[in-house]
Design a protein around this motif. Structure first.
Motif, mmCIF file in Angstrom:
data_model
loop_
_atom_site.group_PDB
_atom_site.id
_atom_site.type_symbol
_atom_site.label_atom_id
_atom_site.label_comp_id
_atom_site.label_asym_id
_atom_site.label_seq_id
_atom_site.Cartn_x
_atom_site.Cartn_y
_atom_site.Cartn_z
ATOM 1 N N LYS A 20 0.955 -1.215 -0.133
ATOM 2 C CA LYS A 20 -0.004 -0.030 -0.065
ATOM 3 C C LYS A 20 0.855 1.359 0.078
ATOM 4 N N VAL A 23 2.614 1.647 -3.435
ATOM 5 C CA VAL A 23 1.499 2.060 -4.516
ATOM 6 C C VAL A 23 1.280 3.611 -4.414
ATOM 7 N N GLN A 24 0.864 3.729 -3.207
ATOM 8 C CA GLN A 24 0.420 5.332 -3.079
ATOM 9 C C GLN A 24 1.614 6.179 -3.443
ATOM 10 N N ALA A 26 4.130 5.632 -5.427
ATOM 11 C CA ALA A 26 4.262 5.555 -7.061
ATOM 12 C C ALA A 26 3.147 6.286 -7.671
ATOM 13 N N ALA A 27 1.807 6.265 -7.067
ATOM 14 C CA ALA A 27 0.818 6.948 -7.765
ATOM 15 C C ALA A 27 0.876 8.625 -7.694
ATOM 16 N N ARG A 28 1.653 8.922 -6.485
ATOM 17 C CA ARG A 28 1.863 10.450 -6.299
ATOM 18 C C ARG A 28 2.973 10.925 -7.449
ATOM 19 N N PRO A 32 4.692 7.433 -14.889
ATOM 20 C CA PRO A 32 4.436 5.784 -15.191
ATOM 21 C C PRO A 32 5.636 5.053 -14.773
ATOM 22 N N LYS A 45 1.520 1.766 -9.714
ATOM 23 C CA LYS A 45 0.441 2.263 -9.165
ATOM 24 C C LYS A 45 -0.709 1.315 -9.042
ATOM 25 N N SER A 46 -0.611 0.080 -9.482
ATOM 26 C CA SER A 46 -1.708 -0.911 -9.283
ATOM 27 C C SER A 46 -1.610 -1.933 -8.009
#
Length: 93
Positions: A20, A23-24, A26-28, A32, A45-46
């Motif tokens: 978690k 992923v968080q 990476a999303a920020r 990509p 981010k998955s």
């Protein structure tokens, strides 16, 4: 394309809380990033993708990114995976 190889340091691997947190982060980043384990590659981010890798403690994964900010994004994620995020949770409590 930029890439980095890192050993997963978290005691539980890329499962539960460490996944978690990864992923968080990476999303920020806004870049990509792909996580590769052997022949399998998933978007960083998955959550389901990262969990599906089954990366346990000591597993070597490769992070890949392309475009502006790719090097910095990979450096940030490598630093994160190089820490035991399970131990960090104990420190946060």
């Amino acid at each position: 394309m930029a890439h980095r190889t890192v050993v997963v340091a978290s005691a539980s691997g890329l499962h539960a809380r460490p996944a978690k947190v990864f992923v968080q982060a990476a999303a920020r980043l806004g870049v990509p990033v792909t996580v590769r384990l052997g022949e399998k590659a998933v978007p960083a981010k998955s959550m389901l993708g990262v969990l599906s890798l089954g990366a346990v403690h000591g597993t070597e994964v490769t992070l890949e990114a392309d475009g502006p900010g790719a090097e910095e994004a990979l450096d940030s994620l490598v630093a994160l995976l190089s820490r035991d995020l399970d131990a960090d949770e104990a420190l946060d409590a």
